[in-house]
Write a protein that holds these residues in place. Structure first.
Motif, PDB file in Angstrom:
ATOM      1  N   GLU A 192      -8.826 -24.546   2.692  1.00  0.00           N
ATOM      2  CA  GLU A 192     -10.080 -23.983   2.165  1.00  0.00           C
ATOM      3  C   GLU A 192      -9.940 -22.478   1.952  1.00  0.00           C
ATOM      4  OE1 GLU A 192     -14.018 -23.686   0.800  1.00  0.00           O
ATOM      5  OE2 GLU A 192     -12.529 -25.299   0.898  1.00  0.00           O
ATOM      6  N   ILE A 193      -9.297 -21.805   2.891  1.00  0.00           N
ATOM      7  CA  ILE A 193      -9.034 -20.372   2.731  1.00  0.00           C
ATOM      8  C   ILE A 193      -8.173 -20.130   1.492  1.00  0.00           C
ATOM      9  CG2 ILE A 193      -7.813 -18.387   3.732  1.00  0.00           C
ATOM     10  CD1 ILE A 193     -10.429 -18.889   5.104  1.00  0.00           C
ATOM     11  N   ALA A 194      -7.142 -20.958   1.313  1.00  0.00           N
ATOM     12  CA  ALA A 194      -6.253 -20.814   0.157  1.00  0.00           C
ATOM     13  C   ALA A 194      -7.026 -21.022  -1.144  1.00  0.00           C
ATOM     14  CB  ALA A 194      -5.093 -21.809   0.255  1.00  0.00           C
ATOM     15  N   ARG A 195      -7.855 -22.056  -1.180  1.00  0.00           N
ATOM     16  CA  ARG A 195      -8.626 -22.358  -2.400  1.00  0.00           C
ATOM     17  C   ARG A 195      -9.515 -21.191  -2.796  1.00  0.00           C
ATOM     18  NH1 ARG A 195     -13.498 -23.819  -3.933  1.00  0.00           N
ATOM     19  NH2 ARG A 195     -14.312 -23.731  -1.809  1.00  0.00           N
ATOM     20  N   VAL A 196     -10.255 -20.651  -1.834  1.00  0.00           N
ATOM     21  CA  VAL A 196     -11.186 -19.552  -2.116  1.00  0.00           C
ATOM     22  C   VAL A 196     -10.422 -18.284  -2.501  1.00  0.00           C
ATOM     23  CG1 VAL A 196     -12.937 -18.052  -1.102  1.00  0.00           C
ATOM     24  CG2 VAL A 196     -12.984 -20.503  -0.637  1.00  0.00           C
ATOM     25  N   ASN A 197      -9.379 -17.959  -1.741  1.00  0.00           N
ATOM     26  CA  ASN A 197      -8.619 -16.738  -2.019  1.00  0.00           C
ATOM     27  C   ASN A 197      -7.951 -16.778  -3.382  1.00  0.00           C
ATOM     28  OD1 ASN A 197      -9.255 -15.472   0.377  1.00  0.00           O
ATOM     29  ND2 ASN A 197      -7.361 -16.031   1.421  1.00  0.00           N
ATOM     30  N   ILE A 198      -7.310 -17.909  -3.706  1.00  0.00           N
ATOM     31  CA  ILE A 198      -6.582 -18.008  -4.976  1.00  0.00           C
ATOM     32  C   ILE A 198      -7.539 -17.940  -6.154  1.00  0.00           C
ATOM     33  CG2 ILE A 198      -5.229 -19.595  -6.412  1.00  0.00           C
ATOM     34  CD1 ILE A 198      -3.861 -20.462  -3.751  1.00  0.00           C
ATOM     35  N   ALA A 199      -8.666 -18.628  -6.056  1.00  0.00           N
ATOM     36  CA  ALA A 199      -9.647 -18.553  -7.135  1.00  0.00           C
ATOM     37  C   ALA A 199     -10.123 -17.111  -7.332  1.00  0.00           C
ATOM     38  CB  ALA A 199     -10.832 -19.476  -6.827  1.00  0.00           C
ATOM     39  N   GLY A 200     -10.386 -16.423  -6.225  1.00  0.00           N
ATOM     40  CA  GLY A 200     -10.835 -15.037  -6.321  1.00  0.00           C
ATOM     41  C   GLY A 200      -9.781 -14.115  -6.901  1.00  0.00           C
ATOM     42  N   GLU A 201      -8.540 -14.297  -6.505  1.00  0.00           N
ATOM     43  CA  GLU A 201      -7.462 -13.449  -7.018  1.00  0.00           C
ATOM     44  C   GLU A 201      -7.234 -13.685  -8.506  1.00  0.00           C
ATOM     45  OE1 GLU A 201      -4.706 -12.988  -2.997  1.00  0.00           O
ATOM     46  OE2 GLU A 201      -4.851 -14.913  -4.021  1.00  0.00           O
ATOM     47  N   LEU A 202      -7.320 -14.948  -8.938  1.00  0.00           N
ATOM     48  CA  LEU A 202      -7.173 -15.239 -10.362  1.00  0.00           C
ATOM     49  C   LEU A 202      -8.352 -14.688 -11.170  1.00  0.00           C
ATOM     50  CD1 LEU A 202      -5.711 -18.878 -10.302  1.00  0.00           C
ATOM     51  CD2 LEU A 202      -4.499 -16.722 -10.689  1.00  0.00           C
ATOM     52  N   MET A 203      -9.540 -14.720 -10.578  1.00  0.00           N
ATOM     53  CA  MET A 203     -10.704 -14.120 -11.249  1.00  0.00           C
ATOM     54  C   MET A 203     -10.498 -12.620 -11.433  1.00  0.00           C
ATOM     55  SD  MET A 203     -13.993 -15.967  -9.461  1.00  0.00           S
ATOM     56  CE  MET A 203     -14.320 -17.722  -9.652  1.00  0.00           C
ATOM     57  N   ASP A 204      -9.914 -11.989 -10.428  1.00  0.00           N
ATOM     58  CA  ASP A 204      -9.642 -10.556 -10.505  1.00  0.00           C
ATOM     59  C   ASP A 204      -8.653 -10.267 -11.636  1.00  0.00           C
ATOM     60  OD1 ASP A 204      -9.928  -7.901  -9.550  1.00  0.00           O
ATOM     61  OD2 ASP A 204      -7.997  -8.056  -8.540  1.00  0.00           O
ATOM     62  N   LEU A 205      -7.621 -11.106 -11.762  1.00  0.00           N
ATOM     63  CA  LEU A 205      -6.672 -10.949 -12.869  1.00  0.00           C
ATOM     64  C   LEU A 205      -7.357 -11.185 -14.210  1.00  0.00           C
ATOM     65  CD1 LEU A 205      -3.574 -12.838 -11.407  1.00  0.00           C
ATOM     66  CD2 LEU A 205      -3.749 -10.380 -11.807  1.00  0.00           C
ATOM     67  N   GLU A 206      -8.253 -12.169 -14.243  1.00  0.00           N
ATOM     68  CA  GLU A 206      -8.990 -12.477 -15.471  1.00  0.00           C
ATOM     69  C   GLU A 206      -9.831 -11.283 -15.906  1.00  0.00           C
ATOM     70  OE1 GLU A 206     -11.421 -16.394 -16.868  1.00  0.00           O
ATOM     71  OE2 GLU A 206     -12.204 -15.370 -15.088  1.00  0.00           O
ATOM     72  N   ALA A 207     -10.472 -10.646 -14.948  1.00  0.00           N
ATOM     73  CA  ALA A 207     -11.310  -9.486 -15.263  1.00  0.00           C
ATOM     74  C   ALA A 207     -10.477  -8.338 -15.799  1.00  0.00           C
ATOM     75  CB  ALA A 207     -12.077  -9.040 -14.019  1.00  0.00           C
ATOM     76  N   GLY A 208      -9.225  -8.256 -15.363  1.00  0.00           N
ATOM     77  CA  GLY A 208      -8.352  -7.187 -15.830  1.00  0.00           C
ATOM     78  C   GLY A 208      -7.577  -7.541 -17.085  1.00  0.00           C
ATOM     79  N   GLY A 209      -7.828  -8.729 -17.647  1.00  0.00           N
ATOM     80  CA  GLY A 209      -7.158  -9.136 -18.874  1.00  0.00           C
ATOM     81  C   GLY A 209      -5.724  -9.579 -18.677  1.00  0.00           C
ATOM     82  N   SER A 210      -5.332  -9.934 -17.439  1.00  0.00           N
ATOM     83  CA  SER A 210      -3.944 -10.319 -17.162  1.00  0.00           C
ATOM     84  C   SER A 210      -3.769 -11.814 -16.978  1.00  0.00           C
ATOM     85  CB  SER A 210      -3.444  -9.607 -15.890  1.00  0.00           C
ATOM     86  OG  SER A 210      -3.469  -8.212 -16.051  1.00  0.00           O
ATOM     87  N   LEU A 211      -4.813 -12.589 -17.270  1.00  0.00           N
ATOM     88  CA  LEU A 211      -4.736 -14.034 -17.082  1.00  0.00           C
ATOM     89  C   LEU A 211      -4.848 -14.727 -18.430  1.00  0.00           C
ATOM     90  CD1 LEU A 211      -4.536 -15.959 -14.604  1.00  0.00           C
ATOM     91  CD2 LEU A 211      -7.003 -16.304 -14.820  1.00  0.00           C
ATOM     92  N   HIS A 212      -3.993 -15.739 -18.637  1.00  0.00           N
ATOM     93  CA  HIS A 212      -4.031 -16.502 -19.887  1.00  0.00           C
ATOM     94  C   HIS A 212      -5.424 -17.116 -20.068  1.00  0.00           C
ATOM     95  CE1 HIS A 212      -2.977 -19.522 -22.931  1.00  0.00           C
ATOM     96  NE2 HIS A 212      -1.876 -18.810 -23.139  1.00  0.00           N
ATOM     97  N   PRO A 213      -5.976 -17.078 -21.287  1.00  0.00           N
ATOM     98  CA  PRO A 213      -7.337 -17.572 -21.504  1.00  0.00           C
ATOM     99  C   PRO A 213      -7.550 -19.029 -21.084  1.00  0.00           C
ATOM    100  CG  PRO A 213      -6.564 -16.359 -23.425  1.00  0.00           C
ATOM    101  CD  PRO A 213      -5.391 -16.501 -22.509  1.00  0.00           C
TER     102      PRO A 213
END
Length: 402
Positions: A192-213
């Protein structure tokens, strides 16, 4: 309080003494530092040179530093992928006598990168999945060793590519606990910790334009839980096979392959009840099997052919009396591979008459023999052997041509 260095090897204290321990880590002069990508951390972390080594230095409270140092040493003994502990430095003080935080020192993991450095160029969704699969492999291995991470995340992981393989390494054990065995609840908490952390980290990358659409942070966070569950089940279920059921081992390998994982290492322990088989999984990139087979045998094949041949080669190796992984007295993989080519691969292919090969190369013929053996074993319920496989393959090929 005097400066004290507790190190894993006798040569480390001497190489560490020249570093400016009387200066706060965030103010260390550039002459001591090495410019390398750093991940996000709650603590001040710097890379420095100590003798011939590059080390990572992290300022942290004394209790936490000593505890994490001990945990990393324990993980090293268990052969779990994690950074190597070097030393703990306590009793630091500045020029005015004011106390400074102790530090934990680990060895630089060569060729590794924090996840943010890997996302500096937009990563394709397939590559993101392989990185998360590598993290799932790491978490499974930690749990099998009795280690509850407590803070599984991309930030607390280093990733390394080696000959096409993706590997994840634990870099922060501060919140971890090592026990003889974990409960289902402890494993679920880590997930559960992994799920929440990874989703949050990917969201952070998305906000910075570093994540594939096309990458959805939430679904990718949930996906690692699914991948972990599949892998955990396949690796932990009972797997003791009668000696005449070799095709059961092939079946397990195929299931891991179907899940997208490959077998990095296979251990077979002989017992009166049968052969107990342990698999060590890994995540590989395209072309890995081709390179591995070419290195071991000199056979240059297509990727799927190489995977098939490697699976057979590795299963065959474990049946040899001089097969002893990690034992300097055992035969090296290259020696065993040469013997397999000479005694198994070539005789089997030569037993198929040229007129029945229909233009297929030798690797394709052997791959077809392995597929045919698999079907015969499934039908018979036991291992039919290579000779019987070749004979049946040739007979059916002749019937088709008649």
């Amino acid at each position: 309080m005097e400066l004290q260095i507790t190190a894993t090897a006798p040569e480390h204290p001497a190489s560490l003494l020249d570093l400016p321990w009387d200066v706060p880590l965030e103010k260390w002069p550039d002459e001591y530092l090495v410019a390398l990508p750093r991940g996000i951390s709650r603590h001040v972390v710097r890379f420095a040179r100590a003798g011939d080594e590059i080390i990572a230095v992290k300022e942290v409270g004394e209790w936490a530093a000593v505890r994490e140092y001990g945990l990393l040493k324990d993980l090293d003994k268990l052969a779990v992928p994690a950074v190597d502990p070097v030393a703990v430095v306590t009793g630091r003080s500045d020029a005015g006598g004011e106390p400074l935080e102790p530090v934990l020192i680990t060895r630089l993991l060569k060729g590794s990168l924090p996840y943010r450095a890997m996302f500096e160029t937009t990563m394709r969704p397939g590559t993101v999945r392989r990185l998360l699969d590598a993290l799932a492999v790491l978490l499974v291995r930690l749990h099998l060793s009795g280690f509850a991470w407590g803070d599984c995340s991309l930030s607390n992981t280093l990733f390394r590519r080696d000959a096409g393989a993706f590997a994840a390494y634990l870099v922060d054990a501060e919140t971890g606990q090592l026990q003889p065995e974990l409960t289902r609840g402890q494993r679920d908490y880590d997930l559960e910790i992994a799920r929440v952390n990874i989703a949050g980290e990917l969201m952070d990358l998305e906000a910075g334009g570093s994540l594939h659409p096309s990458v959805d942070p939430v679904s990718f966070g949930e996906e690692i839980v699914e991948r972990y569950g599949e892998l955990w089940h396949e690796l932990t279920r009972t797997s003791v096979y009668p000696r005449d059921k070799r095709h059961y081992i092939d079946r397990r390998i195929r299931r891991l392959n179907d899940l997208g994982f490959d077998v990095a290492e296979m251990q077979i322990q002989r017992s009166p009840d049968g052969d107990a088989v342990t698999f060590l999984p890994k995540v590989v990139d395209a072309g890995h099997h081709q390179r591995q087979l070419l290195r071991l045998t000199g056979l240059d094949t297509e990727e799927n052919q190489a995977r098939s041949l490697l699976n057979d080669l590795e299963t065959w190796m474990t049946t040899q009396d001089d097969y002893a992984p990690g034992d300097p007295l055992g035969a090296r993989p290259e020696v065993l591979a040469h013997r397999w080519v000479r005694d198994v691969f070539r005789p089997a292919v030569r037993a198929v008459p040229r007129e029945l090969r229909e233009g297929a190369d030798t690797a394709q013929i052997y791959h077809e023999l392995m597929e045919h053996r698999w079907l015969l074993c499934e039908e018979a319920g036991h291992d039919v052997g290579l000779q019987a496989t070749v004979e049946d393959y040739v007979r059916r090929a002749r019937e088709r041509r008649a």
